[in-house]
Design a protein around this motif. Structure first.
Motif, PDB file in Angstrom:
ATOM      1  N   VAL A 102       0.840  -1.208   0.000  1.00 45.48           N
ATOM      2  CA  VAL A 102       0.000   0.000   0.000  1.00 45.48           C
ATOM      3  C   VAL A 102       0.873   1.256   0.000  1.00 45.48           C
ATOM      4  CG1 VAL A 102      -1.671   1.348   1.336  1.00 45.48           C
ATOM      5  CG2 VAL A 102      -1.991  -1.117   1.061  1.00 45.48           C
ATOM      6  N   GLU A 103       1.947   1.232   0.757  1.00 44.61           N
ATOM      7  CA  GLU A 103       2.863   2.383   0.777  1.00 44.61           C
ATOM      8  C   GLU A 103       3.499   2.599  -0.586  1.00 44.61           C
ATOM      9  OE1 GLU A 103       5.575   1.554   3.937  1.00 44.61           O
ATOM     10  OE2 GLU A 103       4.147   2.101   5.525  1.00 44.61           O
ATOM     11  N   TYR A 104       3.902   1.510  -1.244  1.00 43.21           N
ATOM     12  CA  TYR A 104       4.471   1.609  -2.592  1.00 43.21           C
ATOM     13  C   TYR A 104       3.448   2.246  -3.536  1.00 43.21           C
ATOM     14  CZ  TYR A 104       8.767  -1.219  -2.171  1.00 43.21           C
ATOM     15  OH  TYR A 104      10.019  -1.679  -1.871  1.00 43.21           O
ATOM     16  N   LEU A 105       2.212   1.782  -3.456  1.00 41.15           N
ATOM     17  CA  LEU A 105       1.159   2.293  -4.342  1.00 41.15           C
ATOM     18  C   LEU A 105       0.922   3.779  -4.111  1.00 41.15           C
ATOM     19  CD1 LEU A 105      -1.312  -0.701  -3.983  1.00 41.15           C
ATOM     20  CD2 LEU A 105      -0.088  -0.079  -6.075  1.00 41.15           C
ATOM     21  N   ARG A 106       0.899   4.183  -2.880  1.00 33.33           N
ATOM     22  CA  ARG A 106       0.687   5.598  -2.566  1.00 33.33           C
ATOM     23  C   ARG A 106       1.825   6.470  -3.045  1.00 33.33           C
ATOM     24  NH1 ARG A 106      -1.791   4.581   3.535  1.00 33.33           N
ATOM     25  NH2 ARG A 106      -3.975   4.407   2.885  1.00 33.33           N
ATOM     26  N   ARG A 107       3.012   5.887  -3.162  1.00 33.16           N
ATOM     27  CA  ARG A 107       4.173   6.624  -3.686  1.00 33.16           C
ATOM     28  C   ARG A 107       4.187   6.648  -5.209  1.00 33.16           C
ATOM     29  NH1 ARG A 107       7.523   3.777   0.290  1.00 33.16           N
ATOM     30  NH2 ARG A 107       8.470   2.615  -1.420  1.00 33.16           N
ATOM     31  N   GLY A 108       3.186   6.013  -5.837  1.00 33.64           N
ATOM     32  CA  GLY A 108       3.101   6.054  -7.287  1.00 33.64           C
ATOM     33  C   GLY A 108       3.734   4.890  -8.004  1.00 33.64           C
ATOM     34  N   GLU A 109       3.969   3.767  -7.291  1.00 29.62           N
ATOM     35  CA  GLU A 109       4.590   2.590  -7.896  1.00 29.62           C
ATOM     36  C   GLU A 109       3.540   1.652  -8.508  1.00 29.62           C
ATOM     37  OE1 GLU A 109       7.766   1.994  -8.134  1.00 29.62           O
ATOM     38  OE2 GLU A 109       8.850   2.821  -6.421  1.00 29.62           O
ATOM     39  N   LEU A 110       3.992   0.839  -9.453  1.00 30.11           N
ATOM     40  CA  LEU A 110       3.200  -0.271  -9.957  1.00 30.11           C
ATOM     41  C   LEU A 110       3.556  -1.493  -9.122  1.00 30.11           C
ATOM     42  CD1 LEU A 110       3.746   0.118 -13.830  1.00 30.11           C
ATOM     43  CD2 LEU A 110       1.794   0.945 -12.483  1.00 30.11           C
ATOM     44  N   VAL A 111       2.553  -2.144  -8.533  1.00 30.30           N
ATOM     45  CA  VAL A 111       2.792  -3.315  -7.696  1.00 30.30           C
ATOM     46  C   VAL A 111       2.162  -4.543  -8.350  1.00 30.30           C
ATOM     47  CG1 VAL A 111       2.347  -4.408  -5.462  1.00 30.30           C
ATOM     48  CG2 VAL A 111       2.936  -1.970  -5.566  1.00 30.30           C
ATOM     49  N   GLY A 112       2.986  -5.546  -8.635  1.00 28.24           N
ATOM     50  CA  GLY A 112       2.512  -6.765  -9.271  1.00 28.24           C
ATOM     51  C   GLY A 112       2.027  -7.770  -8.236  1.00 28.24           C
ATOM     52  N   VAL A 113       0.800  -8.260  -8.437  1.00 25.03           N
ATOM     53  CA  VAL A 113       0.163  -9.159  -7.483  1.00 25.03           C
ATOM     54  C   VAL A 113      -0.407 -10.371  -8.214  1.00 25.03           C
ATOM     55  CG1 VAL A 113      -1.674  -9.374  -5.763  1.00 25.03           C
ATOM     56  CG2 VAL A 113      -0.477  -7.198  -6.025  1.00 25.03           C
ATOM     57  N   TYR A 114      -0.295 -11.548  -7.578  1.00 24.95           N
ATOM     58  CA  TYR A 114      -0.930 -12.764  -8.094  1.00 24.95           C
ATOM     59  C   TYR A 114      -2.151 -13.064  -7.229  1.00 24.95           C
ATOM     60  CZ  TYR A 114       3.339 -13.526 -10.777  1.00 24.95           C
ATOM     61  OH  TYR A 114       4.391 -13.387 -11.643  1.00 24.95           O
ATOM     62  N   PRO A 115      -3.354 -12.678  -7.659  1.00 24.49           N
ATOM     63  CA  PRO A 115      -4.545 -12.893  -6.827  1.00 24.49           C
ATOM     64  C   PRO A 115      -4.836 -14.363  -6.537  1.00 24.49           C
ATOM     65  CG  PRO A 115      -4.998 -11.314  -8.587  1.00 24.49           C
ATOM     66  CD  PRO A 115      -3.674 -11.940  -8.893  1.00 24.49           C
ATOM     67  N   GLU A 116      -4.305 -15.275  -7.370  1.00 18.44           N
ATOM     68  CA  GLU A 116      -4.514 -16.706  -7.129  1.00 18.44           C
ATOM     69  C   GLU A 116      -3.620 -17.227  -6.006  1.00 18.44           C
ATOM     70  OE1 GLU A 116      -5.225 -18.695 -11.355  1.00 18.44           O
ATOM     71  OE2 GLU A 116      -3.682 -17.125 -11.408  1.00 18.44           O
ATOM     72  N   ALA A 117      -2.590 -16.457  -5.672  1.00 16.51           N
ATOM     73  CA  ALA A 117      -1.633 -16.763  -4.589  1.00 16.51           C
ATOM     74  C   ALA A 117      -0.636 -17.865  -4.955  1.00 16.51           C
ATOM     75  CB  ALA A 117      -2.341 -17.116  -3.280  1.00 16.51           C
ATOM     76  N   THR A 118      -1.063 -18.895  -5.661  1.00 15.97           N
ATOM     77  CA  THR A 118      -0.166 -19.981  -6.048  1.00 15.97           C
ATOM     78  C   THR A 118      -0.340 -20.309  -7.527  1.00 15.97           C
ATOM     79  OG1 THR A 118      -1.802 -21.663  -5.451  1.00 15.97           O
ATOM     80  CG2 THR A 118      -0.229 -21.022  -3.748  1.00 15.97           C
ATOM     81  N   ILE A 119       0.620 -21.052  -8.059  1.00 11.63           N
ATOM     82  CA  ILE A 119       0.531 -21.473  -9.467  1.00 11.63           C
ATOM     83  C   ILE A 119      -0.690 -22.355  -9.675  1.00 11.63           C
ATOM     84  CG2 ILE A 119       1.616 -22.982 -11.190  1.00 11.63           C
ATOM     85  CD1 ILE A 119       4.311 -21.915 -10.286  1.00 11.63           C
ATOM     86  N   SER A 120      -1.406 -22.103 -10.752  1.00 10.18           N
ATOM     87  CA  SER A 120      -2.574 -22.916 -11.094  1.00 10.18           C
ATOM     88  C   SER A 120      -2.120 -24.156 -11.850  1.00 10.18           C
ATOM     89  CB  SER A 120      -3.549 -22.106 -11.959  1.00 10.18           C
ATOM     90  OG  SER A 120      -4.600 -22.918 -12.423  1.00 10.18           O
ATOM     91  N   ARG A 121      -2.267 -25.323 -11.225  1.00  6.37           N
ATOM     92  CA  ARG A 121      -1.874 -26.575 -11.873  1.00  6.37           C
ATOM     93  C   ARG A 121      -2.755 -26.892 -13.078  1.00  6.37           C
ATOM     94  NH1 ARG A 121       0.909 -30.144  -7.893  1.00  6.37           N
ATOM     95  NH2 ARG A 121       0.735 -29.237  -5.808  1.00  6.37           N
ATOM     96  N   SER A 122      -3.979 -26.386 -13.076  1.00  9.35           N
ATOM     97  CA  SER A 122      -4.913 -26.651 -14.176  1.00  9.35           C
ATOM     98  C   SER A 122      -4.712 -25.661 -15.317  1.00  9.35           C
ATOM     99  CB  SER A 122      -6.358 -26.544 -13.686  1.00  9.35           C
ATOM    100  OG  SER A 122      -6.669 -25.210 -13.335  1.00  9.35           O
ATOM    101  N   PHE A 123      -3.966 -24.579 -15.035  1.00  8.87           N
ATOM    102  CA  PHE A 123      -3.744 -23.466 -15.967  1.00  8.87           C
ATOM    103  C   PHE A 123      -5.027 -22.701 -16.266  1.00  8.87           C
ATOM    104  CE2 PHE A 123      -0.635 -26.877 -17.234  1.00  8.87           C
ATOM    105  CZ  PHE A 123       0.374 -26.403 -16.405  1.00  8.87           C
ATOM    106  N   GLU A 124      -6.056 -22.977 -15.461  1.00  5.75           N
ATOM    107  CA  GLU A 124      -7.275 -22.179 -15.468  1.00  5.75           C
ATOM    108  C   GLU A 124      -7.121 -21.112 -14.391  1.00  5.75           C
ATOM    109  OE1 GLU A 124      -9.447 -22.586 -17.701  1.00  5.75           O
ATOM    110  OE2 GLU A 124      -9.731 -24.699 -18.214  1.00  5.75           O
ATOM    111  N   ILE A 125      -8.012 -20.123 -14.398  1.00 10.43           N
ATOM    112  CA  ILE A 125      -7.985 -19.099 -13.364  1.00 10.43           C
ATOM    113  C   ILE A 125      -8.582 -19.678 -12.080  1.00 10.43           C
ATOM    114  CG2 ILE A 125      -8.780 -16.813 -12.677  1.00 10.43           C
ATOM    115  CD1 ILE A 125      -6.910 -16.548 -14.956  1.00 10.43           C
ATOM    116  N   LYS A 126      -7.798 -19.680 -11.009  1.00  7.69           N
ATOM    117  CA  LYS A 126      -8.264 -20.172  -9.714  1.00  7.69           C
ATOM    118  C   LYS A 126      -9.124 -19.101  -9.028  1.00  7.69           C
ATOM    119  CE  LYS A 126      -4.916 -21.721  -7.090  1.00  7.69           C
ATOM    120  NZ  LYS A 126      -5.278 -23.071  -6.602  1.00  7.69           N
ATOM    121  N   GLU A 127      -9.673 -19.457  -7.873  1.00  6.32           N
ATOM    122  CA  GLU A 127     -10.363 -18.457  -7.062  1.00  6.32           C
ATOM    123  C   GLU A 127      -9.348 -17.407  -6.609  1.00  6.32           C
ATOM    124  OE1 GLU A 127     -13.659 -18.087  -6.394  1.00  6.32           O
ATOM    125  OE2 GLU A 127     -13.861 -19.693  -7.897  1.00  6.32           O
ATOM    126  N   PHE A 128      -9.797 -16.159  -6.497  1.00  9.30           N
ATOM    127  CA  PHE A 128      -8.912 -15.056  -6.136  1.00  9.30           C
ATOM    128  C   PHE A 128      -8.979 -14.740  -4.647  1.00  9.30           C
ATOM    129  CE2 PHE A 128      -8.443 -12.480 -10.343  1.00  9.30           C
ATOM    130  CZ  PHE A 128      -7.808 -13.563 -10.924  1.00  9.30           C
TER     131      PHE A 128
END
Length: 258
Positions: A102-128
C-alpha cells in the motif's frame, strides 16, 4: 534512473532471445505512464513474473512484484530482489507485506500481485484472494488486469524446466484499468474481486483462441483437450499438498518440543 533494474531487464531480454521466446503483447497502452496501480496477473509458471514486466516498459516503467519471502532469503536471488525493490511476502505474517504494498502504491509505484496466490496446476484461473482489491481501495489506485499464456511451457509446477532454445510463443494481454470505489464493505470487495477474476478469465480465453495447443500436452488445460488436471482436480491436489505440509510442520514442532 534505476541502473540495477535496467541491467536485469537487459540480461532477461538477452536470455529470452537465446531461448527463442516469441512475445505477442496487446493492450500495453493500458499501463499508466504515471501514478500507482495494482497489476493483477494470472499465475501459471515460475517465470511469468519476468514476462509480466515487459508491457510496463512501453511507458518506461517498472513493476515491484510481491513474492514469497523464501526467494528473498536465498543467497543468490535475495540481493537481486531487494535491489529491484520487490516486496517479500511472509505467508505466516502477511500484514507487513500488505502494508508495504500500500505504501508503494501511494508513492506512485506499480505493484505486481498474483490474486490466485499460487501457481494454477490446471492453468485455469483459480479463485482469487481479495488482497489485490483491498490494497487498491486503500491506496486509491486502479487495478490493471494482465493475463499471460504460454509461460507454463517454460517452467511450471511438477514439470522439468525448459530453459533452452524452445522458440516458445508467449502471449500477454493487458486490460483496461478497473477503478475501485473510494470506500467499500466486505460485500463490495467480494463483488469487485469476482469482477476482476471474470475479466481475467475472459482475457485469458481471448489469448487461448489464437494460440496453437498440442492435444494431450501437459501444459494444455483439460477444457482445451490437454493433459492438465481440471480446476477441481487441481484444487484437490493443492489441498492435499497443503495438508501434508501442515502435518510435516506440526511433526517438526513436536520433535523440537520433545
Amino acid at each position: 534512473m534505476e541502473p540495477v533494474y535496467r541491467t536485469i531487464i537487459g540480461v532477461a531480454r538477452t536470455v529470452f532471445f537465446v531461448q527463442g521466446l516469441k512475445f505477442d503483447v496487446i493492450g500495453d497502452e493500458h499501463i499508466p505512464a504515471t501514478g500507482g496501480a495494482v497489476v493483477a496477473i494470472n499465475h501459471t509458471g515460475y517465470m511469468d513474473f519476468t514476462y509480466a514486466g515487459l508491457p510496463a516498459r512501453t511507458p518506461k516503467r517498472y513493476i515491484r512484484f510481491m513474492a514469497k519471502k523464501e526467494v528473498f532469503d536465498n543467497s543468490i536471488t535475495g540481493p537481486i530482489m531487494r535491489a529491484l525493490r520487490h516486496i517479500p511476502v511472509d505467508r505466516s505474517a502477511g500484514a507487513e507485506s500488505y502494508k508495504a504494498a500500500v505504501e508503494y502504491l501511494r508513492r506512485g509505484e506499480l505493484v505486481g500481485v498474483y490474486p490466485e496466490a499460487t501457481i494454477s496446476r490446471s492453468f485455469e484461473i483459480k479463485e482469487f484472494k481479495s488482497g489485490a482489491v483491498r490494497m487498491a481501495i486503500e491506496a486509491g489506485v486502479p487495478i490493471i488486469p494482465m493475463t499471460i499464456w504460454g509461460a507454463q511451457r517454460v517452467w511450471t509446477k511438477g514439470f522439468p524446466k525448459r530453459l533452452g532454445r524452445t522458440n516458445t510463443p508467449i502471449s500477454i494481454a493487458v486490460g483496461e484499468p478497473i477503478a475501485p470505489p473510494e470506500h467499500a464493505d466486505d460485500k463490495t470487495i467480494a463483488e469487485l474481486t469476482e469482477t476482476l477474476r471474470s475479466t481475467m478469465q475472459e482475457m485469458l480465453e481471448g489469448l487461448q483462441k489464437d494460440y496453437s495447443h498440442e492435444p494431450g500436452a501437459y501444459w494444455v488445460p483439460a477444457r482445451l483437450g490437454g493433459g492438465a488436471p481440471t480446476l477441481e482436480e487441481a484444487n484437490a491436489m493443492d489441498a492435499a499438498e497443503a495438508k501434508a505440509k501442515a502435518e510435516a510442520r506440526a511433526a517438526k514442532a513436536r520433535q523440537h518440543d520433545s
